[in-house]
Structures are given as C-alpha cells and as structure tokens.
Design a protein around this motif. Structure first.
Motif, short mmCIF file in Angstrom:
data_model
loop_
_atom_site.label_atom_id
_atom_site.label_comp_id
_atom_site.label_asym_id
_atom_site.label_seq_id
_atom_site.Cartn_x
_atom_site.Cartn_y
_atom_site.Cartn_z
N ALA A 123 0.87 -1.17 0.00
CA ALA A 123 0.00 0.00 0.00
C ALA A 123 0.91 1.23 0.00
N ILE A 124 0.86 1.96 -1.09
CA ILE A 124 1.76 3.09 -1.31
C ILE A 124 0.97 4.40 -1.19
N ARG A 125 1.44 5.29 -0.32
CA ARG A 125 0.83 6.61 -0.22
C ARG A 125 1.27 7.41 -1.44
N GLN A 126 0.30 7.91 -2.19
CA GLN A 126 0.59 8.57 -3.46
C GLN A 126 1.40 9.86 -3.31
N THR A 127 1.18 10.58 -2.22
CA THR A 127 1.84 11.88 -2.10
C THR A 127 3.36 11.77 -2.01
N ASP A 128 3.87 10.68 -1.43
CA ASP A 128 5.33 10.58 -1.26
C ASP A 128 5.90 9.20 -1.60
N ASN A 129 5.06 8.33 -2.18
CA ASN A 129 5.52 7.00 -2.62
C ASN A 129 6.03 6.16 -1.45
N HIS A 130 5.43 6.35 -0.27
CA HIS A 130 5.86 5.68 0.95
C HIS A 130 5.01 4.43 1.21
N VAL A 131 5.67 3.32 1.55
CA VAL A 131 4.98 2.08 1.89
C VAL A 131 4.37 2.25 3.29
N VAL A 132 3.03 2.26 3.35
CA VAL A 132 2.36 2.41 4.65
C VAL A 132 1.76 1.10 5.14
N GLY A 133 1.57 0.13 4.23
CA GLY A 133 0.97 -1.13 4.62
C GLY A 133 1.22 -2.22 3.62
#
Length: 177
Positions: free
Chosen positions: A70-80
């Motif tokens: 699960a990638i947060r679109q704003t910063d391409n960070h793996v959150v889950g």
C-alpha cells in the motif's frame, strides 16, 4: 482519505522500504499479517521469491496469494501490506481467511487499513470471488472496525486453536463483493 493509496506489486524499487517496514514491525512487537512471511527473511531478495519460499514453508497447505504494497501517493511511501489468498485451504478457511493486512506502526490511525481493504476487494472479484473471509482477534478493535466498514458481516466467533490471536477467540467475517 479516499484515493490517497495505491496497491502495487512488490518490486525492487521498494526494497529498502519493505525492509524498514519489517524492522518497524519487529520493534513494535507486531504480527506480520498480510506480509507473505516477511518476518522469516533477512533480505528483500529472499522475501520477493514468494512462491518458492511459501511453498517450502507451508507444503501441502500452500495456496497462491496476491501480495500488494500500500503506497501513499503523495510521497511514494509504503504504509501497509495486504495479501489475498486463494483458494482457501482448510487452515485458511478455519482460521486465516482470504485476506491479511497490516499497517506500519508509524502510519496507524489514519484510515489506511480501510482504504487497503476497499482497494483489494475488486481484485478479489477479478479472481472470481463473490465473497471473501476475513478473521481477526476478538480484541482487535481496529481490525474489526476496518472489516465492518468494508461490509464485513460477522459469521461466528471460534476458539483459536491455531494460536493466531492474543485473546484466544477469532471472529470470522464475510464480505460480499
């Protein structure tokens, strides 16, 4: 919150983030639900070989799974992480369900689990499922709320003889898709 996450297949691009996810989960003492055995590996390269590694681990109980970050679109960070296991083995039918997921400790309480589950349901439908089974510890209020928010209907509570839960009771929910 809606539309802030993308589910993507794991790739080398996310190798460092996957391994930092593992470290954060370990430091928090969390179970690695939906992480395709991330707790068992020492490197991204070892982890990404899902099929061979998981077949060796689960032998006849192995079922294919679709694993997503699960990638947060704003910063391409793996959150889950979330996985969809199909078809259900006897063990998964009785205890684990079709879908497992986790959110990294530093990203919890932001609605990500609900969004991840919402995003994976059409993928499950594309694989021919018309309903999916999810289980959670009776005392895991966050997971219960996530499942119910996505249409989960409690079927029953069972004694957790597989020792997957802290409470000793698993709740079984079905979501029609």
């Amino acid at each position: 919150m809606m539309g802030k996450l993308l589910l993507v297949r794991p790739s080398k691009q996310y190798a460092d983030q996957v391994m930092s996810y593992k470290k954060e989960m370990e430091q928090n003492g969390d179970s690695f639900d939906g992480c395709a055995g991330l707790e068992d590996v020492h490197s991204f390269e070892e982890w990404i070989d899902f099929e061979n590694r998981l077949k060796a681990k689960y032998k006849d109980g192995y079922v294919p799974s679709e694993i997503f970050l699960a990638i947060r679109q704003t910063d391409n960070h793996v959150v889950g992480m979330i996985d969809f296991r199909h078809p259900l083995s006897d063990f998964l039918f009785n205890f684990g369900g079709n879908i497992g997921y986790s959110v990294r400790p530093s990203e919890r309480q932001k609605g990500y689990a609900s969004e991840m589950l919402r995003l994976i349901l059409p993928i499950c439908r594309d694989f021919g499922e018309n309903r999916v089974l999810l289980t959670c510890d009776k005392n895991n209020e966050a997971s219960r709320k996530t499942i119910i928010k996505n249409g989960g209907v409690l079927e029953e509570e069972i004694i957790d003889t597989a020792e997957l839960s802290k409470s000793g009771i698993l709740q079984r929910y079905w979501i029609s898709i």
